[in-house]
Design an enzyme around this catalytic site. Structure first.
Site, PDB file in Angstrom:
ATOM      1  N   ASP A 305      40.199  52.549  59.290  1.00  5.86           N
ATOM      2  CA  ASP A 305      41.656  53.024  59.600  1.00  5.86           C
ATOM      3  C   ASP A 305      42.433  52.267  58.537  1.00  5.86           C
ATOM      4  O   ASP A 305      42.159  51.338  57.655  1.00  5.86           O
ATOM      5  CB  ASP A 305      41.890  53.120  60.808  1.00  5.86           C
ATOM      6  CG  ASP A 305      43.022  54.118  61.328  1.00  5.86           C
ATOM      7  OD1 ASP A 305      43.776  54.560  60.207  1.00  5.86           O
ATOM      8  OD2 ASP A 305      43.165  54.646  62.449  1.00  5.86           O
TER       9      ASP A 305
HETATM   10  C1  NOJ Z   1      46.165  55.808  60.896  1.00  2.00           C
HETATM   11  C2  NOJ Z   1      45.750  56.552  61.804  1.00  2.00           C
HETATM   12  O1  NOJ Z   1      45.109  55.806  63.074  1.00  2.00           O
HETATM   13  C3  NOJ Z   1      44.373  57.556  61.565  1.00  2.00           C
HETATM   14  O2  NOJ Z   1      44.020  58.291  62.608  1.00  2.00           O
HETATM   15  C4  NOJ Z   1      44.894  58.326  60.230  1.00  2.00           C
HETATM   16  O3  NOJ Z   1      43.735  59.272  59.994  1.00  2.00           O
HETATM   17  C5  NOJ Z   1      45.075  57.328  59.242  1.00  2.00           C
HETATM   18  N1  NOJ Z   1      46.373  56.442  59.709  1.00  2.00           N
HETATM   19  C6  NOJ Z   1      45.748  57.865  57.982  1.00  2.00           C
HETATM   20  O4  NOJ Z   1      46.629  58.637  58.046  1.00  2.00           O
END
Ligand code: NOJ
Length: 792
Positions: A305
């Site tokens: 993430d």
């Molecule tokens: C953070 C989020 O937790 C995740 O779900 C998302 O895909 C990413 N950012 C990218 O935007």
């Protein structure tokens, strides 16, 4: 065009893809006579392996490390770090994939730079969070699960993929399969609810919708199972918080949707932000290698993430970013999202012998394989087609599918005295009141990808106007504010920064708004409220400690109540709210979640009875925040409380609250209809089930109401005694069936021992002989119970 990729392939490569694109639309064929279709070679592993072997042999260590890096454009940033040099890095081969940078205009030139300027011309993967639609926005994910309709989930993802790929996006960060029990956590809006069986089916349906059966088709995209794992139980509902989950709980409640997505061929996995039992998930070798690869056989790549590698440092698990890169990569995180720790330190780590080059080759191979499977080596520009963007996005058909999904997702929570559907024979005027009755901005909810918030979404007001024309007068007033943070501020949304000019100008403004609403209500036969939360109050980084309706909505409703007219609430929200006051004071409540681009039409369909509500809650609605976590599949405890006991003194030292019932306001599976479903007696084919046998459970359901409609018939079981304590109820099946007025149907379920299997005391998987209950009904708290015995 400088055909670097082409020359690479034609020079020493043993294997070349059949066709190479020179530019968007124009296809070269470097191997005369061999014009294989994508379908032929997409599954040709030997050919793919030879191609990748050859490519890897040509790559420098720096170029390999480049493939491990994913950078973000500026379109929907979800962290404090953004590296603005990302376009140059793409051209330099330092970055292998990009997200938050889509549309033909933005993404095509970037792909061109990767292909034409980087030494080897390896195409980039372009990703984006396509969660519940790209431009045609479907209901918020949790709402879509409330449809209990796998086709709704599959089609929603399919349409999203069709639109997103037409805008140059070939990889989505969805589905999110975090199991949730805490509505304070804003991300419940993206989640598949509290039940593992329902969530597993829904998550698989979404993977199928996104990926189809051919990743190389230009209208399908690679999906991501996220967030692996445990994030849904972030403590106290505070985003990014720690989790501590027992093995039984983890394996029975959190893992199954992820395992099922591996089996369904999901292309990629994303790590989660939380630490799980002391180990941050993004640095957990146990999760990312031992379980995901060795045990489950996952063959795609794992992305972290957003800056999750660097976050191993504040977690207190790594000394610095370099150490974090070493831990995360060796644990099995192939691709680093945004944080640059692989970019900055991986080479040194290899040189110091702390990361092996074989391991790097392995991760790079997985990423290149995905590029191959997406057809990018055949034609890096295959997803860039301006005409398709014009033809395939926001089509009438897509908008109609979104409307249907919204109709099927809305849940009728309460309907006293048949307040709904609106009786158009007798109603001459409607007062339409509330901050969400006419708010385009909120209709599409959070994580709404490229959804337009200003013109496209249809509000409830617009939907009702379109449906009713001049036949019924509509008196509209906003009536209240619905802000919960600061009254006026600049707020960041998933589509950039918006300036919020609120109606809050102190008390006098509130009073004026309420007065206008009361005046409007006085003129009408019935009051329809558009109430709920601002869309930004759920989603990422949107946790609340209060889950009542925010702003001055309560004050407004209290004043309107004094008029003594029928009041119908339509709630727009991304989470289960505390609707105790509304339950006591409104005649009917329809929970519409954030219904998406066509939402207003769908709600009008439901309010006037063109369509009967059929959604059922995928998450329990508490009476108050103090009951959280509250979920239907709890354990019984050693002192279960019996509210029915006439001698309540005997119930004092029981598991209960002094100031609240244990039961929720609305149970999991609850949802009313305009039809009236009568359940006959539930029948079992036998009182025993053998380990290799089948048990048939059947019930006759009759629609005794005046309207046709769909019913979700739910089947639950309970194992009375187990080698570990068992939940009081577990969903094991459901059927969503349409009944015409007066129609009867016999609904049949089949149970086998495998349906009763679970992680036993020793963590082995299987069923245990003994007594069971089977429960069938219209909601988890409205079931008939029968007993049977599972015998060896
Ligand atoms: C953070 C989020 O937790 C995740 O779900 C998302 O895909 C990413 N950012 C990218 O935007």
């Amino acid at each position: 065009m400088k055909r670097r990729l082409l020359s690479l392939l034609v020079s020493g490569a043993l294997v070349v893809p059949a066709a190479m694109a020179s530019d968007a639309g124009q296809v070269l064929n470097p191997v005369p006579g061999e014009k294989a279709s994508v379908a032929v070679w997409k599954d040709d592993k030997a050919k793919m392996n030879a191609f990748i072997d050859d490519l890897l042999a040509k790559m420098t260590l720096d170029e390999k490390i480049g493939q491990l890096d994913l950078q973000s454009g500026i379109m929907a940033v979800t962290g404090s770090q953004v590296n603005h040099q990302y376009e140059d890095w793409v051209a330099e081969g330092k970055v292998g994939s990009i997200f938050n940078n889509f549309t033909y205009e933005r993404a095509y030139p970037l792909q061109k730079r990767a292909v034409e300027e980087s030494r080897l011309g390896i195409p980039i993967i372009i990703a984006h969070d396509i969660i519940h639609g790209h431009k045609t926005i479907f209901p918020q994910s949790l709402g879509e699960v409330a449809s209990w309709d796998l086709e709704v989930a599959r089609v929603g993802a399919e349409v999203a993929a069709k639109e997103a790929t037409a805008d140059g996006i070939m990889w989505t960060f969805a589905p999110m399969a975090d199991m949730v029990r805490d509505p304070r956590w804003g991300r419940v809006s993206e989640a598949p609810g509290e039940d593992v069986y329902l969530a597993t089916k829904m998550s698989v349906a979404r993977v199928q919708g996104f990926q189809g059966d051919d990743l190389a088709a230009t209208d399908t995209m690679a999906a991501t199972a996220k967030h692996f794992v445990g994030y849904g139980l972030s403590q106290a509902g505070r985003d990014y918080h720690s989790t501590d989950i027992s093995d039984h709980e983890l394996w029975s409640q959190q893992m199954p949707p992820f395992k099922a997505m591996v089996d369904a061929g999901v292309a990629t996995f994303m790590t989660s932000f939380n630490d799980l039992n002391g180990i941050p998930a993004s640095g957990s070798k146990y999760l990312l290698t031992d379980v995901l690869r060795d045990q489950w056989g996952f063959e795609g790549f794992v992305v972290t993430d957003y800056t999750a590698v660097n976050e191993l440092v504040p977690h207190g698990y790594a000394r610095d970013d370099k150490h974090a890169a070493e831990i995360a990569f060796n644990a099995g995180a192939d691709m680093d999202m945004v944080g640059k720790s692989y970019m900055d330190y991986m080479k040194e780590l290899v040189q110091e012998g702390r990361v092996s080059e074989e391991k790097i080759d392995h991760s790079v191979r997985l990423i290149l394989e995905m590029k191959w499977r997406l057809g990018l080596f055949e034609d890096p520009y295959r997803y860039f087609d301006k005409e398709r963007a014009e033809r395939d996005i926001l089509t009438e058909e897509n908008l109609e599918l979104a409307r249907d999904a919204a109709r099927k997702s809305s849940v009728l929570l309460k309907n006293d005295n048949a307040a709904l559907p609106l009786n158009l024979e007798s109603i001459e005027s409607i007062a339409l009141i509330g901050p969400l009755a006419d708010s385009k901005f909120d209709m599409i909810g959070n994580w709404a990808a490229a959804g337009d918030r200003r013109t496209q979404p249809v509000t409830m007001k617009e939907g009702l106007e379109a449906r009713l024309g001049d036949s019924v007068a509509i008196h509209y007033a906003k009536g209240a504010t619905y802000a919960h943070l600061h009254d006026e501020e600049e707020t960041s949304t998933h589509i950039g920064i918006r300036s919020v000019a609120r109606d809050v100008r102190g008390k006098p403004a509130h009073a004026r708004m309420i007065k206008e609403a009361v005046e409007a209500a006085k003129k009408a036969d019935v009051i329809v409220l558009g109430i709920g939360e601002e869309q930004r109050m759920s989603g990422e980084a949107a946790s609340r400690v209060e889950i009542t309706l925010p702003g001055t909505q309560r004050e407004l409703m209290e004043e309107l109540k004094k008029l003594g007219k029928p009041m119908i609430g339509v709630v727009f929200s991304g989470r289960p709210n505390d609707l105790s006051w509304e339950h006591q004071n409104l005649d009917a409540i329809l929970h519409a979640w954030y219904p998406g681009t066509s939402g207003g039409h769908a709600i009008a369909d439901l309010l006037v009875g063109d369509y009967s509500p059929s959604g059922k809650l995928p998450m329990t609605f508490p009476r108050s925040v103090g009951q959280i976590p509250i979920y239907y599949n709890m354990k019984n405890t050693g002192r279960p409380y019996n509210a029915e006991n006439p001698n309540q003194r005997q119930e004092h030292y029981k598991s209960r609250y002094d100031d609240s019932p244990n039961t929720p306001l609305y149970a999991f599976g609850h949802g009313l209809s305009y039809a009236n479903f009568e359940y006959g007696e539930v029948k079992l084919s036998s009182e025993t089930l053998t380990m290799d046998g089948e048990l048939t459970v059947s019930v006759e359901v009759t629609n005794r109401g005046e309207h046709g409609g769909e019913e979700v018939i739910q089947l639950y079981t309970r194992q009375m005694v187990g080698s570990v304590t068992r939940p009081v109820q577990e969903l094991k099946g459901w059927q969503k069936v349409h009944f015409d007025k007066g129609e009867s149907k016999t609904i049949t379920f089949t149970l086998t021992a495998e349906d009763l299997a679970f992680y036993r005391a020793d963590m082995s998987w299987g069923a245990e002989a003994g007594e069971f209950q089977v429960m069938v009904g219209t909601a988890s708290d409205q079931v008939q119970k029968l007993g049977f015995t599972l015998v060896e």
